[in-house]
Design a protein around this motif. Structure first.
Motif: not given
Length: 121
Positions: A96-104, A107-109
């Motif tokens: 979840t953190d990895w996805l949230k850190a992506r500029k693209e 939201t991620a859950s």
């Protein structure tokens, strides 16, 4: 006998072989759902780059991703890449953190961990 099997009278009466075939007790496999929405629709090249990075990261955690994606989203199930293994709470948070850190990603859950073989909708 594992701790979870010893605490469940139904499982303690089952032979180990049956628990293994049914993915119960010490053989339970957990999974979680992962969902992300992108800030904007991604072009094919950008989407391929994101998906490639995502799959590489998932595999670096010894996990598998089964799901789908589109120009504005990615959604699927995360499980261990080996039999009778499970992702951990730390894996769930890391993805979840990895996805949230992506500029693209807008939201991620992720869902809570659940029994991958015996779940209710």
């Amino acid at each position: 006998m594992s701790e979870s099997t010893a605490n469940d009278p139904r499982l303690s009466r089952m032979k180990r072989r049956i628990r293994k075939k049914l993915y119960l007790g010490e053989f339970q496999e957990l999974a979680f759902e992962l969902k992300a929405d992108f800030k904007e629709s991604l072009e094919e090249e950008a989407l391929e780059a994101l998906l490639s990075d995502f799959v590489d990261y998932v595999e670096s955690l010894n996990l598998d991703y089964m799901g789908g994606f589109g120009e504005t989203w990615i959604e699927g199930t995360i499980m261990a890449n080996k039999r009778y293994g499970s992702p951990t709470e730390e894996d769930r948070q890391a993805l979840t953190d990895w996805l949230k850190a992506r500029k693209e990603v807008a939201t991620a859950s992720a869902s809570e961990l659940y029994d991958a073989w015996h779940f209710e909708d």
